[in-house]
Design a protein around this motif. Structure first.
Motif, mmCIF file in Angstrom:
data_model
loop_
_atom_site.group_PDB
_atom_site.id
_atom_site.type_symbol
_atom_site.label_atom_id
_atom_site.label_comp_id
_atom_site.label_asym_id
_atom_site.label_seq_id
_atom_site.Cartn_x
_atom_site.Cartn_y
_atom_site.Cartn_z
ATOM 1 N N PHE A 13 -19.594 -8.383 5.669
ATOM 2 C CA PHE A 13 -18.798 -9.580 5.403
ATOM 3 C C PHE A 13 -17.489 -9.166 4.718
ATOM 4 C CE2 PHE A 13 -19.887 -14.260 5.133
ATOM 5 C CZ PHE A 13 -18.596 -14.697 4.886
ATOM 6 N N ARG A 21 -10.925 -15.223 4.210
ATOM 7 C CA ARG A 21 -11.348 -15.542 5.577
ATOM 8 C C ARG A 21 -11.681 -14.273 6.353
ATOM 9 N NH1 ARG A 21 -10.181 -21.175 6.708
ATOM 10 N NH2 ARG A 21 -9.824 -21.928 4.605
ATOM 11 N N VAL A 22 -12.691 -14.386 7.218
ATOM 12 C CA VAL A 22 -13.015 -13.292 8.126
ATOM 13 C C VAL A 22 -11.887 -13.173 9.148
ATOM 14 C CG1 VAL A 22 -14.653 -12.498 9.894
ATOM 15 C CG2 VAL A 22 -15.504 -13.607 7.811
ATOM 16 N N ASP A 24 -9.747 -12.714 12.464
ATOM 17 C CA ASP A 24 -10.029 -13.306 13.774
ATOM 18 C C ASP A 24 -10.687 -12.364 14.780
ATOM 19 O OD1 ASP A 24 -9.263 -15.864 13.099
ATOM 20 O OD2 ASP A 24 -7.210 -15.613 13.810
ATOM 21 N N TRP A 26 -12.736 -9.894 14.364
ATOM 22 C CA TRP A 26 -14.141 -9.730 13.989
ATOM 23 C C TRP A 26 -14.897 -11.048 14.170
ATOM 24 C CZ3 TRP A 26 -17.967 -6.787 13.986
ATOM 25 C CH2 TRP A 26 -19.111 -7.053 13.235
ATOM 26 N N ARG A 27 -14.278 -12.142 13.810
ATOM 27 C CA ARG A 27 -14.906 -13.453 13.987
ATOM 28 C C ARG A 27 -15.238 -13.690 15.466
ATOM 29 N NH1 ARG A 27 -12.741 -19.357 11.919
ATOM 30 N NH2 ARG A 27 -14.229 -20.547 13.115
ATOM 31 N N GLY A 31 -18.948 -13.823 16.630
ATOM 32 C CA GLY A 31 -19.215 -15.135 17.203
ATOM 33 C C GLY A 31 -19.787 -15.038 18.608
ATOM 34 N N ASN A 46 -26.842 -16.804 10.424
ATOM 35 C CA ASN A 46 -25.711 -15.901 10.261
ATOM 36 C C ASN A 46 -24.863 -16.415 9.114
ATOM 37 O OD1 ASN A 46 -22.558 -15.430 11.518
ATOM 38 N ND2 ASN A 46 -23.831 -13.674 11.062
ATOM 39 N N HIS A 48 -22.014 -15.505 7.997
ATOM 40 C CA HIS A 48 -20.597 -15.670 8.325
ATOM 41 C C HIS A 48 -20.346 -17.082 8.856
ATOM 42 C CE1 HIS A 48 -21.575 -11.404 8.657
ATOM 43 N NE2 HIS A 48 -20.312 -11.133 8.378
ATOM 44 N N HIS A 49 -21.149 -17.481 9.819
ATOM 45 C CA HIS A 49 -21.018 -18.814 10.418
ATOM 46 C C HIS A 49 -21.381 -19.896 9.400
ATOM 47 C CE1 HIS A 49 -22.544 -22.324 12.646
ATOM 48 N NE2 HIS A 49 -21.488 -22.106 13.394
ATOM 49 N N TRP A 53 -17.051 -18.747 7.938
ATOM 50 C CA TRP A 53 -16.278 -17.522 8.138
ATOM 51 C C TRP A 53 -15.438 -17.190 6.909
ATOM 52 C CZ3 TRP A 53 -18.019 -14.817 12.127
ATOM 53 C CH2 TRP A 53 -18.708 -15.508 13.110
#
Length: 201
Positions: A13, A21-22, A24, A26-27, A31, A46, A48-49, A53
């Motif tokens: 993370f 923010r994560v 983009d 990697w997101r 994702g 998850n 992150h979700h 994020w």
């Protein structure tokens, strides 16, 4: 109708944050892996979700119990170790191994796993996916297929590495000092829900 299999999706993370923010790229990659697991019929935990994020990040005294509940509730763990290997992912893999959850462990070529992570297969079922080109579409497919299969099969299919109990201990007798994992609801700010999500978010 049967319940969906439950997959805990673990990945670094902090190393993918820009500010709070994560990032983009990697997101999008993580994702896509999550979406592939959902498309395969799994409920997915998850962080992150679940934490937007990074936008809705939980403090440590909330995210640790939340992640632990997710590992306890899952049928399999699908983990990307990171490079360098994420300490948070290592903790989650430790929880999974003590609970004998089957693990798909994706490792970048050149990433150095500690001896403890290398030895997880001696206590639970581990399938390692070597990532030549990072978390690309081919790796996502391989990881998701393996996680969905392991979640269905469970920890013991094809595994003889872990003895059920030491010789001489009668069935049903617990190891001295062993305690059940319990998280008290009064200290649990997210209400005991392991945060598994299905296809509707």
């Amino acid at each position: 109708m049967t319940d969906p299999v439950r997959v805990f999706l673990a990945a670094p993370f902090v190393q993918f944050l820009a500010g709070d923010r994560v990032v983009d790229p990697w997101r999008r990659r993580l994702g896509r892996l999550r979406e592939r697991l959902l498309a395969g019929g799994a409920a997915v935990f998850n962080a992150h979700h679940n934490e937007g994020w990074g936008a809705d990040g939980l403090p440590p005294d909330q995210c640790v119990p939340s992640d632990l509940r997710g590992v306890i509730a899952c049928d399999a763990v699908c983990a990307y170790a990171g490079d360098p290997v994420s300490a948070g992912v290592a903790v989650e893999l430790g929880w999974a191994s003590v609970l004998r959850k089957p693990i798909v462990l994706a490792v970048d070529t050149g990433a150095r796993l500690t001896p403890m992570l290398q030895g997880l297969g001696s206590v639970t079922r581990v399938e390692t996916v070597r990532l030549a080109d990072g978390l690309d579409d081919e790796a996502i497919e391989e990881m998701a297929a393996a996680a969905l299969r392991l979640a269905t099969e469970g920890p013991d299919v094809g595994s003889t590495a872990v003895a059920r109990r030491p010789a001489g201990r009668p069935a049903g007798v617990r190891r001295p000092g062993r305690r059940d994992l319990r998280i008290r609801a009064s200290r649990d700010p997210v209400g005991g829900d392991p945060g598994m999500t299905g296809g509707r978010d």
